[in-house]
Design an enzyme around this catalytic site. Structure first.
Site, short mmCIF file in Angstrom:
data_model
loop_
_atom_site.label_atom_id
_atom_site.label_comp_id
_atom_site.label_asym_id
_atom_site.label_seq_id
_atom_site.Cartn_x
_atom_site.Cartn_y
_atom_site.Cartn_z
N CYS A 109 7.15 -5.73 -10.03
CA CYS A 109 5.95 -5.83 -10.90
C CYS A 109 7.14 -7.39 -10.37
CB CYS A 109 6.80 -5.52 -11.77
SG CYS A 109 5.66 -3.74 -12.47
N ARG A 144 3.98 -9.18 -5.98
CA ARG A 144 5.18 -8.09 -6.54
C ARG A 144 4.31 -7.42 -7.05
NH1 ARG A 144 10.13 -10.82 -6.87
NH2 ARG A 144 10.71 -9.41 -8.42
N TRP A 151 2.41 -3.49 -10.34
CA TRP A 151 2.42 -2.30 -9.11
C TRP A 151 3.32 -1.13 -9.91
CZ3 TRP A 151 5.89 0.52 -6.12
CH2 TRP A 151 5.01 1.00 -4.55
N ASN A 196 10.22 -5.53 -15.10
CA ASN A 196 9.83 -5.45 -13.72
C ASN A 196 11.27 -4.23 -13.49
OD1 ASN A 196 10.23 -5.46 -11.00
ND2 ASN A 196 11.23 -6.89 -10.67
N GLY A 197 10.94 -3.41 -12.60
CA GLY A 197 12.18 -1.77 -12.56
C GLY A 197 11.68 -0.67 -13.13
N GLU A 255 5.60 -1.97 15.49
CA GLU A 255 5.27 -2.85 14.15
C GLU A 255 3.76 -3.27 14.33
OE1 GLU A 255 6.14 -4.75 12.01
OE2 GLU A 255 4.74 -5.69 12.00
N LYS A 261 1.30 -2.75 10.90
CA LYS A 261 0.28 -3.46 10.85
C LYS A 261 -1.24 -3.58 10.55
CE LYS A 261 2.52 -6.18 9.27
NZ LYS A 261 3.89 -6.34 9.43
N GLU A 295 -1.17 -0.60 7.61
CA GLU A 295 -0.88 -1.73 6.54
C GLU A 295 -2.45 -2.58 6.46
OE1 GLU A 295 2.44 -4.05 5.29
OE2 GLU A 295 2.43 -4.65 6.92
N HIS A 309 5.59 14.03 25.46
CA HIS A 309 5.79 14.57 25.18
C HIS A 309 5.20 15.76 23.95
CE1 HIS A 309 9.43 14.80 27.75
NE2 HIS A 309 9.95 13.60 27.20
N LYS A 336 4.86 -5.62 -1.95
CA LYS A 336 5.38 -6.61 -0.81
C LYS A 336 6.76 -6.14 -0.66
CE LYS A 336 5.91 -10.12 1.87
NZ LYS A 336 5.55 -10.36 3.46
C1 AGP Z 1 5.38 -4.90 6.32
O1 AGP Z 1 4.18 -5.83 6.35
C2 AGP Z 1 5.64 -3.69 4.66
N1 AGP Z 1 5.13 -4.84 4.03
C3 AGP Z 1 7.19 -3.40 4.99
O2 AGP Z 1 6.81 -2.87 5.50
C4 AGP Z 1 8.51 -4.18 4.59
O3 AGP Z 1 8.70 -5.09 6.08
C5 AGP Z 1 9.39 -3.45 3.47
O4 AGP Z 1 8.56 -2.77 2.84
C6 AGP Z 1 10.66 -4.01 4.13
O5 AGP Z 1 10.59 -5.66 3.08
P1 AGP Z 1 11.52 -6.65 3.31
O6 AGP Z 1 11.70 -7.66 4.58
O7 AGP Z 1 11.17 -7.19 2.41
O8 AGP Z 1 13.39 -5.62 3.25
#
Ligand code: AGP
Length: 586
Positions: A2, A27, A71, A97-98, A463, A467, A470, A486, A581
């Site tokens: 958060c 966040r 969040w 937050n936490g 990657e 992408k 998400e 496989h 994020k």
């Molecule tokens: C990537 O697009 C994602 N949002 C997620 O996988 C992210 O890379 C992961 O949570 C790691 O975050 P960081 O690089 O801030 O540690």
């Protein structure tokens, strides 16, 4: 995760709080709220994105207040669970937050003492504990110290008190909290971003510290109550540029920023860089750890360190790091990679490795983040704030820095010419936007995508799939091309789109055979290559570059494809559903 923000000023702080938490929506963004204290505490909270209209209607005003963007972790996304939370008498309001790990036990005992709870959150116990200890000690400092002693887990929280309307108190353990010192204004926040337009003078609170802030007083203590002196850091304004400019989404802006950000990621202090490289080279054991996209950068680092620098290492997902902890000792180097520097799994891995005597090197974007502070040596990505939840520019900056390290280790340098060529290549890919938009239109109704690549293209296949998942919510799988036969081949059907990363290098022929195998089973092949071939139904042409550098440029069309597919499917690109994020929970 958060975002929290508090402000004390002589003027009405509601607009500043509102703008500030909007900036922290990266966040978390499922609900929000804010509280001000005048003669009484007044608050507003809502589910959904931050909505100015609602505030205007309420005419909330005040010169001391706290705000939150959430969040959800404990308790669903409801107005009751949105922060701020108040004590029974509504004389104290908190934002947090936490995660308070022992909240159930605390809640049970507070309920038995007659406290009334309004939410299902873990956070609400903080308001009630502060109330309990304030009533007991009649002293703010004692109340906050007793509260932090009682709660377990990770937290940064802020509290306002009806009895003292120009005061905010805060505390942090394993979650960030920074203080901004402005002219007639004090801010307390999860991130400098939330107040950067008001001040660039910042105090980074360390772990296990509490703060008592008033208009004319700022005191910081450790959890034992001993006063701590802190220095004020002046941060660079430019590093916090958060305007969307002419772009419709932050994600798109960040994709297009990559020619500039590649350059800034290579601006490193030579002494620090050499120390970093020497540590890696001389390590008896080297483990790279990271999560999500940063892990994909870590996986490429493993390949490049081996190919270029002749350094052997293992890349371990941070969430799995515990499984290899017995191999970590004082001769071990950990290279942790993270955009935010706040990912809980990464921090946990690093702490455990530190306990075993390992040296921690990190690659981080957010200066002053927990990972930065936990590390013995940090290199920064310098790519500016990444607001889109999907990592784009931070990924290519991580890659650029990894190449830089790999070559520096063998006393070769990525010079200005190489960088110029990389940027020219990226520009040439941007020029193929219409082709990428056309592909996105063609496959917008596909339910499954596959991404394949061998060797250094394998992390990029992973990657590309991440992408796409998400951003567009389409199921996607990235895999080493050699693994297809496989099992995954069974899933290839008429019309299944497969993205094949296949520039001309020593993996070319084998990957081409894999593409042919899939085509024979009805797949539609989207080639990412510098060479055309009949097997491709669509081709995104890669410009020519030294073959080792293809990963940096081949990820760009994958980011763009994911973006345009997401747009076609009406997804919320900057804030994908269910995602935050930085993932500060395990
Ligand atoms: C990537 O697009 C994602 N949002 C997620 O996988 C992210 O890379 C992961 O949570 C790691 O975050 P960081 O690089 O801030 O540690």
């Amino acid at each position: 995760m958060c975002g929290i923000l508090g402000c004390i000023s002589n003027e009405d702080i509601v607009p500043m709080l509102l703008n500030g938490i909007k900036r922290l929506e990266y966040r978390g963004y499922d609900s929000w709220g804010l509280a001000v204290v005048e003669d009484k505490i007044k608050l507003i909270k809502n589910v959904g994105n931050i909505n100015e209209e609602c505030l205007n209607r309420l005419e909330l005003k005040g010169s001391t207040g706290i705000a939150h963007t959430r969040w959800a972790t404990h308790g669903g996304v409801t107005r009751e669970n949105a922060h701020p939370h108040t004590s029974c008498g509504e004389e104290i309001a908190i934002v947090h937050n936490g995660i308070i790990e022992n909240f159930q036990e605390i809640k049970r005992s507070l309920l038995a003492e007659g406290h009334k709870f309004m939410s299902q959150t873990d956070s609400e116990v903080i308001a009630h504990l502060l109330e309990k200890y304030y009533n007991k000690f009649k002293d703010i400092k004692k109340a906050i110290l007793a509260t932090v002693k009682r709660i377990k887990g990770n937290f940064a929280f802020l509290a306002i008190f009806q009895k003292d309307s120009d005061m905010i108190v805060g505390a942090r353990k394993d979650s960030p909290l920074v203080i901004g010192i402005g002219k007639n204004k004090i801010f307390l926040a999860s991130d400098v971003l939330s107040f950067i337009e008001h001040t660039d003078k910042v105090i980074f609170l360390d772990n296990l510290e509490v703060v008592i802030a008033k208009k004319d007083l700022l005191k910081i203590f450790d959890f034992k109550g001993k006063e701590v002196q802190k220095s004020v850091t002046q941060v660079a304004w430019e590093a916090y540029d958060v305007s969307k400019k002419e772009f419709s989404h932050y994600t798109l802006k960040e994709i297009y920023e990559q020619t500039n950000t590649l350059k800034s990621s290579l601006c490193q202090d030579q002494i620090k860089l050499n120390e970093f490289c020497n540590s890696i080279k001389s390590a008896k054991k080297l483990f790279i750890t990271a999560s999500g996209t940063s892990f994909h950068a870590g996986l490429l680092a493993k390949y490049l360190f081996s190919k270029i620098s002749k350094v052997y290492c293992e890349a371990v997902l941070a969430s799995e790091f515990n499984q290899i902890i017995e191999w970590v000792d004082k001769d071990t180097i950990i290279l942790a990679i993270s955009q935010s520097g706040e990912t809980a799994d990464v921090l946990d891995a690093v702490k455990k490795a530190k306990e075993k005597g390992a040296k921690i090197l990190s690659i981080v974007n957010v200066v002053g983040s927990n990972l930065d502070r936990e590390s013995h040596l940090t290199l920064y990505l310098n790519c500016g704030p990444e607001i889109g939840v999907a990592a784009t520019k931070s990924f290519t900056s991580q890659l650029a820095l990894i190449y830089f390290l790999a070559f520096t280790m063998i006393n070769e340098y990525i010079g200005i010419n190489k960088l110029k060529r990389l940027n020219e290549c990226i520009d040439l890919i941007f020029k193929q936007k219409d082709k990428i938009v056309e592909i996105a239109e063609k496959y917008k109704n596909s339910n499954d995508f596959y991404f394949i690549g061998r060797s250094i293209h394998y992390p990029i296949a992973l990657e590309g799939a991440l992408k796409l998942k998400e951003l567009s919510y389409i199921h996607a799988e990235g895999m080493a091309a050699g693994e297809l036969k496989h099992g995954t081949l069974a899933l290839i059907d008429i019309g299944t789109p497969v993205v094949v990363l296949n520039p001309k290098d020593q993996t070319y022929c084998d990957t081409l055979s894999n593409a042919l195998e899939m085509k024979a089973r009805g797949a539609k092949i989207i080639g990412i290559s510098n060479l055309n071939n009949d097997v491709y139904d669509d081709l995104i042409l890669l410009p020519e570059i030294d073959e080792l550098f293809y990963p940096v440029i081949e990820v760009i069309p994958l980011q763009m494809l994911a973006y345009y597919l997401a747009i076609n499917r009406g997804a919320d690109v900057d804030k994908p559903r269910n995602l935050a994020k930085s993932v500060t929970v395990k």
